[in-house]
Design a protein around this motif. Sequence first.
Motif, short mmCIF file in Angstrom:
data_model
loop_
_atom_site.label_atom_id
_atom_site.label_comp_id
_atom_site.label_asym_id
_atom_site.label_seq_id
_atom_site.Cartn_x
_atom_site.Cartn_y
_atom_site.Cartn_z
N ILE A 158 0.84 -1.21 0.00
CA ILE A 158 0.00 0.00 0.00
C ILE A 158 0.87 1.25 0.00
O ILE A 158 0.63 2.20 -0.76
N GLU A 159 1.91 1.28 0.83
CA GLU A 159 2.80 2.44 0.87
C GLU A 159 3.48 2.66 -0.48
O GLU A 159 3.64 3.79 -0.92
N GLU A 160 3.86 1.57 -1.14
CA GLU A 160 4.52 1.69 -2.44
C GLU A 160 3.55 2.22 -3.50
O GLU A 160 3.92 3.05 -4.34
N MET A 161 2.30 1.78 -3.46
CA MET A 161 1.33 2.28 -4.44
C MET A 161 0.94 3.73 -4.14
O MET A 161 0.72 4.52 -5.06
N ILE A 162 0.87 4.10 -2.86
CA ILE A 162 0.62 5.49 -2.50
C ILE A 162 1.79 6.37 -2.98
O ILE A 162 1.58 7.46 -3.50
N ARG A 204 12.23 0.76 1.22
CA ARG A 204 11.52 1.79 2.00
C ARG A 204 10.94 2.83 1.04
O ARG A 204 11.64 3.73 0.61
N PRO A 205 9.66 2.69 0.71
CA PRO A 205 9.04 3.70 -0.16
C PRO A 205 8.95 5.04 0.58
O PRO A 205 8.35 5.12 1.65
N VAL A 206 9.57 6.07 0.02
CA VAL A 206 9.54 7.40 0.64
C VAL A 206 8.57 8.27 -0.15
O VAL A 206 8.66 8.38 -1.37
N HIS A 207 7.62 8.89 0.53
CA HIS A 207 6.67 9.77 -0.12
C HIS A 207 6.19 10.83 0.87
O HIS A 207 6.49 10.77 2.05
N ALA A 208 5.45 11.79 0.33
CA ALA A 208 4.85 12.83 1.18
C ALA A 208 3.38 12.98 0.83
O ALA A 208 2.84 14.08 0.85
N ALA A 209 2.76 11.85 0.49
CA ALA A 209 1.36 11.89 0.05
C ALA A 209 0.44 12.50 1.10
O ALA A 209 -0.58 13.11 0.76
N ALA A 213 -7.46 6.69 5.84
CA ALA A 213 -7.24 6.46 4.41
C ALA A 213 -6.54 5.12 4.17
O ALA A 213 -6.95 4.33 3.32
N ARG A 214 -5.48 4.88 4.93
CA ARG A 214 -4.74 3.60 4.77
C ARG A 214 -5.64 2.42 5.11
O ARG A 214 -5.58 1.36 4.46
N ARG A 215 -6.48 2.56 6.13
CA ARG A 215 -7.37 1.47 6.53
C ARG A 215 -8.38 1.18 5.41
O ARG A 215 -8.66 0.02 5.10
N GLU A 216 -8.93 2.22 4.82
CA GLU A 216 -9.90 2.03 3.75
C GLU A 216 -9.26 1.39 2.52
O GLU A 216 -9.87 0.54 1.87
#
Length: 411
Positions: free
Chosen positions: A289-293, A348-353, A367-370
């Motif tokens: 999920i973190e990588e797709m975000i 480690r996917p790094v983002h600032a979504a 959001a992550r839960r949904e």
Amino acid sequence: MSADVTSMAEGGLAPRPDHVPADLVRDFNIYDVPGAAEDVQAAYAAIQQANPDIFWTPHNGGHWVATRGEDIMAMQRDYHHFSHKHIVLPPMPEGTQRQIPLEMDPPEHARYRRPLMQSLMPAVVGELESKVRDVAVEAIERVLPQGECEFIEDFAKILPIHVFLELVDLPLSDKHRLLPMAERSVRGRSAEIRLQAQQEMGGYLLGEIRARRENPGQDLLSKLVNVNVGDGRISEMEAVSYATLVLFGGLDTVAGMIGFIARFLAMNPGHRRQLVERLDDEAFVKHAIEEMIRRHGLANTARVIAEDFEYGGVYFRAGDRILPANLWVGLDERINENPLVVDFDRDRPVHAAFGNGPHACPGAVLARREIRIFLQEWLSRIPDFHIKPDTKPVLATGMVNGVLRLDLCWP
């Protein structure tokens, strides 16, 4: 773009200020990014690669643009220089009620933000999980026998909207009235369109706000419109602004991210199979999920330069506007190797979504839960799906990127 073009205010272009070097001027319009109709984030990545780390554009009132992850994360945290006073482009008309609490800086911001944080803490979100799952299952079971659906209307909007309207205790039947307002507010190309949407939402909410200021309940809306900011509770006008902003955020952004993820999985069967095979592996799903975000950033909030100063060799003047778009952090190859590639094994996917610093999104946990529930329930029922032949996803750019239409089908 030539300096001659930037010296004129014709065609909606702002004149180039004296302190902006001509060689830092570029033709960039957040509402019209070349290639965005095929892949919004790849289109932004192309802008990132082809331009200076920081440049100036005459579009949308004229503003700076920061394209690199380290700069963007620094600007998100440094509210002393990069104020949240105005966050949209083009700027709203002078005198427009500010969007509370987003267009506030600390310490004022913290007092308004507190009830929102408390209402969306992990423990509270955990209590909502069964409701979220029920809504997801019901929506999927409705379309499953059809073998196809328009994913945005039939699922992506349904899941977060049902949950959010329950949080604020507003009737679900009003969603058809509220969704078009949310769309115009976050993707309206002019300040006038966005202002009208905010006024419509304010008009819709005013009666509810007055009732809940008179007789507060335990719902999120009651908490927002009665928040105490030290010298008494917020005014009715502030309550309308606060509730309007929160409703727009709850109605649109999660739907957008779910839409981008569904589009990606429909186009990438290998990644889809990886998820299907490991749906019970909580750590893997969380990481995926973190990588797709990371790959599918959404929100783009502007800032106002608070004082004259120099940053990264660029001279900013007080009152300048700058766009440090969140999605560029996840797309920066200086931070994430091969950033356009979705790799579920990325260390480690790094983002600032969800932003950084004091304005980090309070709804990130929900959001992550949904998203997780969507993946678990959809993929366990519809593991093999693709974009319907002879259709094309409709994507949008703006202050919030999104998927407007996504036709899917399955065996």
